[in-house]
Design a protein around this motif. Structure first.
Motif, PDB file in Angstrom:
ATOM      1  N   THR A   1      -8.732  -6.171  -3.173  1.00 22.45           N
ATOM      2  CA  THR A   1      -9.090  -5.741  -1.827  1.00 22.45           C
ATOM      3  C   THR A   1     -10.001  -6.832  -0.989  1.00 22.45           C
ATOM      4  O   THR A   1      -9.902  -6.870   0.061  1.00 22.45           O
ATOM      5  CB  THR A   1      -9.821  -4.374  -2.001  1.00 22.45           C
ATOM      6  OG1 THR A   1      -8.990  -3.320  -2.583  1.00 22.45           O
ATOM      7  CG2 THR A   1     -10.017  -3.800  -0.449  1.00 22.45           C
TER       8      THR A   1
ATOM      9  N   TRP B   1      -6.494   5.543  -6.472  1.00 20.82           N
ATOM     10  CA  TRP B   1      -7.266   4.294  -6.283  1.00 20.82           C
ATOM     11  C   TRP B   1      -7.001   3.926  -4.704  1.00 20.82           C
ATOM     12  O   TRP B   1      -5.680   3.537  -4.494  1.00 20.82           O
ATOM     13  CB  TRP B   1      -6.932   3.173  -7.248  1.00 20.82           C
ATOM     14  CG  TRP B   1      -7.584   1.914  -7.084  1.00 20.82           C
ATOM     15  CD1 TRP B   1      -8.773   1.484  -6.979  1.00 20.82           C
ATOM     16  CD2 TRP B   1      -7.098   0.764  -6.804  1.00 20.82           C
ATOM     17  NE1 TRP B   1      -9.094   0.121  -6.797  1.00 20.82           N
ATOM     18  CE2 TRP B   1      -7.944  -0.246  -6.603  1.00 20.82           C
ATOM     19  CE3 TRP B   1      -5.560   0.321  -6.610  1.00 20.82           C
ATOM     20  CZ2 TRP B   1      -7.575  -1.779  -6.326  1.00 20.82           C
ATOM     21  CZ3 TRP B   1      -5.244  -1.206  -6.471  1.00 20.82           C
ATOM     22  CH2 TRP B   1      -6.408  -2.080  -6.322  1.00 20.82           C
TER      23      TRP B   1
ATOM     24  N   VAL C   1       1.010  -1.183  -0.113  1.00 25.64           N
ATOM     25  CA  VAL C   1      -0.002  -0.106   0.110  1.00 25.64           C
ATOM     26  C   VAL C   1       0.650   1.245  -0.236  1.00 25.64           C
ATOM     27  O   VAL C   1       1.760   1.266   0.887  1.00 25.64           O
ATOM     28  CB  VAL C   1      -1.061  -0.144   1.049  1.00 25.64           C
ATOM     29  CG1 VAL C   1      -1.661   1.308   1.399  1.00 25.64           C
ATOM     30  CG2 VAL C   1      -1.878  -1.347   1.277  1.00 25.64           C
TER      31      VAL C   1
ATOM     32  N   PRO D   1      -2.553   0.444  -4.160  1.00 26.11           N
ATOM     33  CA  PRO D   1      -3.669   1.311  -3.562  1.00 26.11           C
ATOM     34  C   PRO D   1      -2.894   2.592  -2.732  1.00 26.11           C
ATOM     35  O   PRO D   1      -1.838   2.472  -1.952  1.00 26.11           O
ATOM     36  CB  PRO D   1      -3.997   0.098  -2.368  1.00 26.11           C
ATOM     37  CG  PRO D   1      -3.882  -0.942  -3.134  1.00 26.11           C
ATOM     38  CD  PRO D   1      -2.389  -0.696  -3.743  1.00 26.11           C
TER      39      PRO D   1
ATOM     40  N   GLY E   1      -8.314   1.502  -3.197  1.00 30.47           N
ATOM     41  CA  GLY E   1      -8.573  -0.150  -3.214  1.00 30.47           C
ATOM     42  C   GLY E   1     -10.182  -0.531  -3.613  1.00 30.47           C
ATOM     43  O   GLY E   1     -11.132   0.489  -3.601  1.00 30.47           O
TER      44      GLY E   1
ATOM     45  N   THR F   1      -6.486   0.294   4.668  1.00 29.60           N
ATOM     46  CA  THR F   1      -6.812   1.608   3.645  1.00 29.60           C
ATOM     47  C   THR F   1      -5.577   2.372   3.821  1.00 29.60           C
ATOM     48  O   THR F   1      -5.109   2.525   4.772  1.00 29.60           O
ATOM     49  CB  THR F   1      -7.816   2.340   4.181  1.00 29.60           C
ATOM     50  OG1 THR F   1      -7.753   2.710   5.689  1.00 29.60           O
ATOM     51  CG2 THR F   1      -9.222   1.516   4.243  1.00 29.60           C
TER      52      THR F   1
END
Length: 401
Positions: free
Chosen positions: A318, A103, A83, A349, A105, A142
């Motif tokens: 994801t 983006w 990430v 992500p 995810g 996230t």
């Protein structure tokens, strides 16, 4: 219970047991508006072309595929997803070209377009489920806390399935000044969760709302809706065309392939970038999700039949929502892009990029995936393998996607 409770209609009793994550059913003036929609026929919203919305095939065969230990291992990354540590500094300076995409995810994308910030299908929850203890769980965190994302002008929702409309995320955003653009009927969920009616822009297909100089048009999609066991199809699903004075972008939401992409492109395109669903496909539900090959075809249709703009693959990586291997959507999309000579973006992500600038193209997923068989790329002289035909009958295992 009171003595009169047994006199209440069963539907009223069931509604009283419906907890907040299930949302709310449209009623009153909202339901009257739904009934006037040309797309609401015989008591439910209809797809632009026929679509089987319940999974088809043998329950036993599907269970073998979905729950077998070896098959389950294929559907998750073999290691930690890299990430990008998105920071406010990444997003503080305006995009040089006027358009930047990040983006986050799955189908969540922050689009910065000519001074406006549009957040598509934000899902910051840990599970796409009405329950905190069950349901598909995130395969990566996230990239940035929602509170640290900065101000958002518009939140766009494609439909009300749990992996696109997330209660904790909406409640957090309800406390901001953002406007919510949603398909017809979805506003009932948001009002129950604390979004004021004055901040809703609830649209039927081909209706447009303007927010801060940005035009948001709900465009057709081939999917379905629902957050409970009794899916009455009283909330609409949509793709979205978003246009500023200089740039145009498209978000597919969830959809099966249909010829209407050409019409959307002719009316609202061509697009500087499209965000296209290319994951969670299966021969068990071929009408409501696209394979990567179909996603590429949809993008080309949207662009008038020729390679143009940038395709950002979404709805993959994801959550584990289908029997295919975790990295298969990315590899198949990459092959489809090479074959069509279509520029693709494969950001990690949280990694911002400008479609007019240098595109992230490194196949970062490969170290996390075993080699794939690539049935979509046949050996020389052989025909490409199509989806295996599903047996007759309905499946209930796959749930809402």
């Amino acid at each position: 219970m009171t003595g009169a409770d047994h006199l209440l209609p069963l539907r009223t009793k069931l509604r009283s047991l419906r907890t907040a994550p299930f949302g709310a059913d449209p009623a009153g003036a909202r339901m009257e508006r739904i009934r006037r929609s040309p797309h609401f026929v015989d008591g439910s919203f209809q797809n632009p072309v026929g679509a089987r919305t319940r999974p088809s095939g043998s329950t036993v065969e599907f269970a073998k595929i979905y729950f077998q230990k070896e098959q389950r291992a294929r559907r998750t990354p073999d290691g930690t997803v890299p990430v990008h540590p998105t920071t406010l500094a990444d997003l503080a300076a305006p995009p040089v070209s006027g358009l930047r995409l990040t983006w986050m995810g799955h189908s969540s994308v922050l689009a910065e377009i000519e001074g406006s910030r549009v957040l598509f299908d934000p899902v910051w929850g840990q599970r796409c489920s009405p329950f905190p203890f069950a349901g598909p769980k995130r395969l990566h965190p996230t990239p940035v806390p929602l509170a640290a994302l900065g101000p958002v002008d518009v939140v766009v929702i494609s439909h009300d399935h749990y992996d696109h409309l997330d209660l904790p995320t909406i409640r957090a955003l309800a406390g901001t000044d953002t406007v919510f653009a949603v398909p017809l009927g979805v506003g009932a969920h948001l009002e129950r969760w604390g979004v004021p009616a004055g901040r809703l822009r609830e649209l039927d297909w081909n209706e447009t709302a303007t927010v801060g100089g940005i035009r948001l048009t709900a465009t057709p999609a081939r999917h379905f809706c629902g957050r409970g066991l009794r899916n009455q199809q009283h909330t609409l699903w949509a793709s979205w065309a978003v246009a500023g004075p200089e740039h145009r972008i498209y978000h597919s939401g969830d959809t099966g392939y249909f010829p209407g992409f050409r019409d959307i492109g002719a009316e609202h395109g061509p697009f500087d970038a499209t965000m296209i669903q290319i994951g969670a496909y299966s021969e068990y539900w071929p009408d409501i999700h696209m394979t990567p090959a179909e996603g590429m075809r949809a993008h080309l249709d949207l662009q008038g039949g020729s390679p143009h703009g940038v395709l950002l693959p979404i709805h993959w990586g994801t959550f584990n929502l289908a029997p295919h291997a975790w990295a298969e959507p990315a590899e198949w999309t990459k092959d489809a892009g090479d074959e069509a000579d279509q520029p693709l973006a494969f950001p990690r992500p949280g990694e911002p990029f400008e479609p007019a600038g240098i595109l992230p193209v490194e196949p970062w997923w490969r170290p996390l995936s075993p080699a794939l068989a690539r049935p979509w790329r046949p050996a020389e002289g052989q025909a490409a393998a199509g989806p295996a035909p599903a047996a007759r009958g309905d499946l209930d295992l796959a749930g809402e996607r």
